[in-house]
Design an enzyme around this catalytic site. Sequence first.
Site, PDB file in Angstrom:
ATOM      1  N   LYS A  34       1.686  36.094 -17.228  1.00  0.00           N
ATOM      2  CA  LYS A  34       0.580  36.602 -18.253  1.00  0.00           C
ATOM      3  C   LYS A  34       1.244  36.031 -19.557  1.00  0.00           C
ATOM      4  O   LYS A  34       1.447  36.646 -20.645  1.00  0.00           O
ATOM      5  CB  LYS A  34       0.276  38.200 -18.297  1.00  0.00           C
ATOM      6  CG  LYS A  34      -0.244  38.631 -17.276  1.00  0.00           C
ATOM      7  CD  LYS A  34      -0.482  40.157 -17.516  1.00  0.00           C
ATOM      8  CE  LYS A  34      -1.296  40.709 -16.079  1.00  0.00           C
ATOM      9  NZ  LYS A  34      -2.218  39.808 -15.634  1.00  0.00           N
ATOM     10  N   CYS A  35       1.686  34.876 -19.415  1.00  0.00           N
ATOM     11  CA  CYS A  35       2.482  34.174 -20.532  1.00  0.00           C
ATOM     12  C   CYS A  35       1.689  33.065 -21.161  1.00  0.00           C
ATOM     13  O   CYS A  35       0.884  32.504 -20.321  1.00  0.00           O
ATOM     14  CB  CYS A  35       3.806  33.779 -20.188  1.00  0.00           C
ATOM     15  SG  CYS A  35       4.828  32.713 -21.270  1.00  0.00           S
ATOM     16  N   GLY A  36       1.875  32.473 -22.445  1.00  0.00           N
ATOM     17  CA  GLY A  36       1.191  31.297 -22.857  1.00  0.00           C
ATOM     18  C   GLY A  36       1.709  30.201 -22.090  1.00  0.00           C
ATOM     19  O   GLY A  36       1.109  29.006 -22.173  1.00  0.00           O
TER      20      GLY A  36
END
Length: 162
Positions: A34-36
């Site tokens: 759930k990271c850029g």
Amino acid sequence: MTVYQFEAVLNNGETKSLADYQGKVLLIVNTASKCGFTPQYKELQELYERYHGEGLEILAFPCNQFMSQEPGTDAEIAEFCSLNYGVTFPIFSKIDVNGEQAHPLYQYLCKEAPGMLGSKAIKWNFTKFLVNRQGEVVERIAPNTKPSECKEQIESLLKEKV
């Protein structure tokens, strides 16, 4: 000392000795779903498909230490990576990469290849470590560096003899 002295648990619960990767070029990455930077999984898989036959192994180590961006279980992480990015390279069980509970492999990687201004801590998800065929850490690569930007270094290491 080399990375071959360490072992880690795969996300299926199996303990894996890094000595099993002797003679391979390794790209070791701390990951999060759930990271850029999560779309880097796509380029990591492309690198794996392109260079695995020449001796590249990509080892993913999910970590939830950066803004809780890897909240899932090992099974959920594996399913996410497979469904969304077709990941076929090894994904290990979730670990800590910083602090007192940091996995011994990551303690070693950070000591061997410090970051900016000598910092030993991992700055963010998708920090990458390149390891040569002798098991020596040769480079720390910033999280914002796309995996495709590592091709030149990988190709150079793949050309080295064991």
